[in-house]
Design a protein around this motif. Structure first.
Motif, PDB file in Angstrom:
ATOM      1  N   ARG A 185     -10.943   1.602  -1.180  1.00  0.00           N
ATOM      2  CA  ARG A 185     -11.765   1.787  -0.427  1.00  0.00           C
ATOM      3  C   ARG A 185     -11.808   2.175   0.936  1.00  0.00           C
ATOM      4  NH1 ARG A 185     -13.720  -2.775  -3.278  1.00  0.00           N
ATOM      5  NH2 ARG A 185     -13.633  -4.144  -1.371  1.00  0.00           N
ATOM      6  N   CYS A 186     -10.650   2.031   1.473  1.00  0.00           N
ATOM      7  CA  CYS A 186     -10.514   2.139   3.067  1.00  0.00           C
ATOM      8  C   CYS A 186     -10.575   3.612   3.352  1.00  0.00           C
ATOM      9  CB  CYS A 186      -9.124   1.747   3.728  1.00  0.00           C
ATOM     10  SG  CYS A 186      -8.844   1.895   5.375  1.00  0.00           S
ATOM     11  N   PRO A 187     -11.379   4.111   4.243  1.00  0.00           N
ATOM     12  CA  PRO A 187     -11.379   5.608   4.736  1.00  0.00           C
ATOM     13  C   PRO A 187     -10.063   6.084   5.174  1.00  0.00           C
ATOM     14  CG  PRO A 187     -13.199   4.190   5.783  1.00  0.00           C
ATOM     15  CD  PRO A 187     -12.088   3.372   5.306  1.00  0.00           C
ATOM     16  N   LEU A 188      -9.314   5.279   5.521  1.00  0.00           N
ATOM     17  CA  LEU A 188      -7.926   5.877   6.138  1.00  0.00           C
ATOM     18  C   LEU A 188      -7.022   6.066   4.841  1.00  0.00           C
ATOM     19  CD1 LEU A 188      -7.679   4.329   9.629  1.00  0.00           C
ATOM     20  CD2 LEU A 188      -8.425   6.468   9.030  1.00  0.00           C
ATOM     21  N   PRO A 189      -6.063   6.794   4.761  1.00  0.00           N
ATOM     22  CA  PRO A 189      -5.008   6.604   3.793  1.00  0.00           C
ATOM     23  C   PRO A 189      -3.991   5.432   3.963  1.00  0.00           C
ATOM     24  CG  PRO A 189      -4.388   8.348   5.449  1.00  0.00           C
ATOM     25  CD  PRO A 189      -5.715   8.056   5.728  1.00  0.00           C
ATOM     26  N   VAL A 190      -4.104   4.549   2.858  1.00  0.00           N
ATOM     27  CA  VAL A 190      -3.250   3.319   3.062  1.00  0.00           C
ATOM     28  C   VAL A 190      -1.869   3.220   2.039  1.00  0.00           C
ATOM     29  CG1 VAL A 190      -3.295   0.653   2.572  1.00  0.00           C
ATOM     30  CG2 VAL A 190      -5.214   2.082   3.341  1.00  0.00           C
ATOM     31  N   GLU A 191      -0.616   3.032   2.638  1.00  0.00           N
ATOM     32  CA  GLU A 191       0.327   3.023   1.964  1.00  0.00           C
ATOM     33  C   GLU A 191       0.547   1.553   1.535  1.00  0.00           C
ATOM     34  OE1 GLU A 191       4.146   4.223   0.243  1.00  0.00           O
ATOM     35  OE2 GLU A 191       2.253   5.513   1.009  1.00  0.00           O
ATOM     36  N   LEU A 192       0.311   1.385   0.306  1.00  0.00           N
ATOM     37  CA  LEU A 192       0.390  -0.039  -0.310  1.00  0.00           C
ATOM     38  C   LEU A 192       1.777  -0.412  -0.944  1.00  0.00           C
ATOM     39  CD1 LEU A 192      -1.090  -2.587  -0.692  1.00  0.00           C
ATOM     40  CD2 LEU A 192      -1.991  -1.790  -2.812  1.00  0.00           C
ATOM     41  N   ARG A 193       2.511  -1.404  -0.530  1.00  0.00           N
ATOM     42  CA  ARG A 193       3.658  -2.049  -1.169  1.00  0.00           C
ATOM     43  C   ARG A 193       3.445  -3.343  -1.511  1.00  0.00           C
ATOM     44  NH1 ARG A 193       7.818  -1.286   3.495  1.00  0.00           N
ATOM     45  NH2 ARG A 193       5.981  -1.688   4.862  1.00  0.00           N
ATOM     46  N   MET A 194       3.328  -3.464  -3.098  1.00  0.00           N
ATOM     47  CA  MET A 194       2.957  -4.877  -3.626  1.00  0.00           C
ATOM     48  C   MET A 194       4.251  -5.402  -4.226  1.00  0.00           C
ATOM     49  SD  MET A 194       0.241  -6.746  -3.713  1.00  0.00           S
ATOM     50  CE  MET A 194      -0.988  -5.648  -3.447  1.00  0.00           C
ATOM     51  N   GLY A 195       4.711  -6.463  -3.784  1.00  0.00           N
ATOM     52  CA  GLY A 195       5.990  -7.080  -4.481  1.00  0.00           C
ATOM     53  C   GLY A 195       5.314  -8.274  -5.507  1.00  0.00           C
ATOM     54  N   GLU A 196       6.229  -8.682  -6.041  1.00  0.00           N
ATOM     55  CA  GLU A 196       5.809  -9.801  -6.920  1.00  0.00           C
ATOM     56  C   GLU A 196       5.151 -11.007  -6.456  1.00  0.00           C
ATOM     57  OE1 GLU A 196       5.178 -11.372 -10.542  1.00  0.00           O
ATOM     58  OE2 GLU A 196       5.793  -9.563 -10.335  1.00  0.00           O
ATOM     59  N   LEU A 197       3.943 -11.364  -6.750  1.00  0.00           N
ATOM     60  CA  LEU A 197       3.366 -12.316  -6.105  1.00  0.00           C
ATOM     61  C   LEU A 197       3.508 -13.940  -6.601  1.00  0.00           C
ATOM     62  CD1 LEU A 197       0.083 -10.554  -5.127  1.00  0.00           C
ATOM     63  CD2 LEU A 197       2.219 -10.584  -3.638  1.00  0.00           C
ATOM     64  N   GLY A 198       3.549 -13.777  -7.990  1.00  0.00           N
ATOM     65  CA  GLY A 198       3.641 -15.068  -8.670  1.00  0.00           C
ATOM     66  C   GLY A 198       2.417 -15.744  -8.840  1.00  0.00           C
ATOM     67  N   GLN A 199       2.444 -17.015  -8.786  1.00  0.00           N
ATOM     68  CA  GLN A 199       1.341 -17.848  -8.780  1.00  0.00           C
ATOM     69  C   GLN A 199       0.668 -18.076  -7.337  1.00  0.00           C
ATOM     70  OE1 GLN A 199      -0.334 -18.519 -11.629  1.00  0.00           O
ATOM     71  NE2 GLN A 199      -1.840 -19.668 -10.485  1.00  0.00           N
ATOM     72  N   VAL A 200      -0.171 -17.932  -6.918  1.00  0.00           N
ATOM     73  CA  VAL A 200      -1.019 -18.198  -5.452  1.00  0.00           C
ATOM     74  C   VAL A 200      -2.149 -19.088  -5.699  1.00  0.00           C
ATOM     75  CG1 VAL A 200      -1.654 -17.075  -3.573  1.00  0.00           C
ATOM     76  CG2 VAL A 200       0.026 -15.645  -4.944  1.00  0.00           C
ATOM     77  N   PRO A 201      -2.055 -19.946  -4.751  1.00  0.00           N
ATOM     78  CA  PRO A 201      -3.201 -20.898  -4.783  1.00  0.00           C
ATOM     79  C   PRO A 201      -4.507 -20.130  -4.186  1.00  0.00           C
ATOM     80  CG  PRO A 201      -1.392 -21.939  -3.734  1.00  0.00           C
ATOM     81  CD  PRO A 201      -0.975 -20.596  -4.039  1.00  0.00           C
ATOM     82  N   ALA A 202      -5.605 -20.735  -4.755  1.00  0.00           N
ATOM     83  CA  ALA A 202      -6.966 -19.911  -4.556  1.00  0.00           C
ATOM     84  C   ALA A 202      -7.119 -20.026  -3.122  1.00  0.00           C
ATOM     85  CB  ALA A 202      -7.996 -20.724  -5.241  1.00  0.00           C
ATOM     86  N   PRO A 203      -7.027 -21.027  -2.237  1.00  0.00           N
ATOM     87  CA  PRO A 203      -7.447 -20.851  -0.790  1.00  0.00           C
ATOM     88  C   PRO A 203      -6.349 -19.691  -0.199  1.00  0.00           C
ATOM     89  CG  PRO A 203      -7.070 -23.156  -1.454  1.00  0.00           C
ATOM     90  CD  PRO A 203      -6.657 -22.220  -2.555  1.00  0.00           C
ATOM     91  N   VAL A 204      -5.289 -19.773  -0.827  1.00  0.00           N
ATOM     92  CA  VAL A 204      -4.192 -18.763  -0.410  1.00  0.00           C
ATOM     93  C   VAL A 204      -4.624 -17.323  -0.419  1.00  0.00           C
ATOM     94  CG1 VAL A 204      -1.847 -17.776  -0.075  1.00  0.00           C
ATOM     95  CG2 VAL A 204      -2.239 -20.212   0.152  1.00  0.00           C
ATOM     96  N   GLU A 205      -5.203 -17.355  -1.699  1.00  0.00           N
ATOM     97  CA  GLU A 205      -5.698 -15.701  -2.262  1.00  0.00           C
ATOM     98  C   GLU A 205      -6.879 -15.390  -1.445  1.00  0.00           C
ATOM     99  OE1 GLU A 205      -6.727 -15.994  -6.142  1.00  0.00           O
ATOM    100  OE2 GLU A 205      -4.743 -15.430  -7.070  1.00  0.00           O
ATOM    101  N   ALA A 206      -7.819 -16.342  -1.163  1.00  0.00           N
ATOM    102  CA  ALA A 206      -8.894 -16.005  -0.275  1.00  0.00           C
ATOM    103  C   ALA A 206      -8.662 -15.596   1.416  1.00  0.00           C
ATOM    104  CB  ALA A 206      -9.801 -17.029  -0.485  1.00  0.00           C
TER     105      ALA A 206
END
Length: 411
Positions: free
Chosen positions: A297-318
């Motif tokens: 949704r960002c108006p600018l081009p975003v180069e997204l690099r996503m690694g393996e995240l595993g189980q992330v607690p809800a507060p950390v996700e937020a």
């Protein structure tokens, strides 16, 4: 070890001993004033601790050790608070510096003779005819060329011996003694670490409480100004429709239609408020999907690099979600950037997030927004990260690029 290698060690060793001598002279010269004002002016005794830490740092670098711990800073105290001063372990350990003052003169003599023995011997051997009897080497006056023939080689050999063997040994011995005498004990380091941790938690928790209070006030304001107003209007329309239903059914029907539209609008605004508390997209698509949606949704081009995240607690996700959302918003509004690089990955027990843009830079973390509206969002972001014991680092030199690094503990 070759002769060249041994002699090459002499220069740094002599330099270390000479600098030690200069520091000792300064310390010795400042002692009378320190005795008079040290108990009264906290900065004087705190300066002694800083000097001890500089000695530890230099000694560690000379012997090739990077793990030498520093003394904790001097305990904060008021003017003339002698009790706190005498209980300060860092100050008491720093007093060992005065033992080095006693050794400074012989060490300086060794360093000077090691460096200048050979040049002095050569110059004295060449210039003695200009003033016979007033040039000397090894404490012997030069009156003839015969004196030159045996004194120049002798002083040169002694100087090279000091440069290649004695000065490095003395310098290393002094550095090891400094490390042994000034290094804080394990208990002192642990106490200092715990004290620093308590201060950090107190500060971050205070910031988290302030941020939480501001968030509650924002939610209250949104509900009061938006949803509550819609519900009040809805109740009034239903009431009016009830009154006119018998006399004017068409008007009542129109009012009920308006009330239905108002109810839908209130639900829409209520969902908007709830999204700011915990975005539903995190529940539906997880952190990776939510961040991908923000990047899309960002108006600018975003180069997204996503690694393996595993189980992330809800507060950390937020926290991670709102950091990305706020960062992309700031980039779009203020940076004049052409593109954004976004990296998110799991590094052991931590979630690592890095957002970089190629904009004009100059971003700062301010409690209040500046004239251009910048800074306050980053301050709120910092509080959000610190509230869950995370770390945020901002690098934004004038001219760019701007990089935000965030580390969030996942356990």
């Amino acid at each position: 070890m070759t002769w060249t290698q041994r002699l090459a060690r002499g220069g740094p060793a002599s330099g270390y001993l000479m600098i030690r001598y200069l520091k000792s002279v300064v310390l010795f010269a400042a002692t009378p004033i320190s005795l008079l004002l040290g108990w009264l002016v906290p900065g004087v005794t705190a300066g002694l601790v800083r000097l001890a830490n500089s000695e530890l740092d230099r000694a560690g670098r000379y012997v090739g050790r990077s793990d030498v711990p520093q003394l904790p800073p001097a305990t904060p105290r008021g003017s003339a608070d002698v009790v706190t001063l005498l209980r300060d372990k860092s100050f008491k350990r720093s007093l060992w510096l005065y033992l080095g003052v006693l050794a400074a003169v012989p060490e300086f003599a060794i360093a000077m003779f090691a460096v200048f023995a050979v040049p002095s011997a050569v110059l004295s051997g060449l210039l003695w005819p200009l003033d016979p009897g007033n040039f000397n080497m090894m404490g012997v006056a030069i009156d003839s060329w015969w004196d030159v023939l045996w004194l120049v080689p002798l002083q040169s050999v002694v100087g090279l011996g000091l440069l290649g063997w004695v000065a490095p040994a003395v310098a290393r011995g002094h550095a090891n003694a400094v490390i042994k005498l000034l290094t804080p004990s394990a208990d002192q380091l642990e106490t200092a670490r715990l004290s620093q941790r308590v201060e950090e938690l107190t500060r971050t928790r205070a910031g988290a409480v302030d941020s939480h209070g501001a968030e509650l006030r924002r939610i209250e304001r949104d509900l009061h100004d938006g949803t509550q107003a819609q519900l009040v209007s809805l109740a009034m329309r239903i009431g009016v429709a009830k009154q006119v239903m018998a006399d004017d059914p068409e008007k009542a029907a129109k009012l009920l239609d308006d009330a239905r539209d108002g109810a839908e609008q209130a639900m829409h605004e209520l969902r908007g408020v709830l999204r700011t508390m915990y975005p539903p997209i995190l529940q539906d698509r997880g952190l990776a999907g939510a961040v991908s949606a923000l990047a899309a949704r960002c108006p600018l081009p975003v180069e997204l690099r996503m690694g393996e995240l595993g189980q992330v607690p809800a507060p950390v996700e937020a926290a991670a979600y709102f950091v990305v959302a706020e960062s992309l918003t700031n980039v779009t509004k203020h940076s004049a950037a052409g593109r954004v690089d976004l990296l998110m990955e799991r590094r052991g027990r931590e979630l690592y997030l890095e957002i970089t843009d190629d904009g004009i830079g100059g971003a700062r973390i301010n409690e209040q927004a500046d004239l251009l509206g910048r800074g306050s969002g980053l301050h709120g972001m910092l509080h959000r990260v610190q509230a869950i014991d995370g770390q945020l680092e901002l690098r934004s030199p004038i001219g760019g690029p701007t990089t935000i690094e965030v580390i969030l503990p996942c356990e």
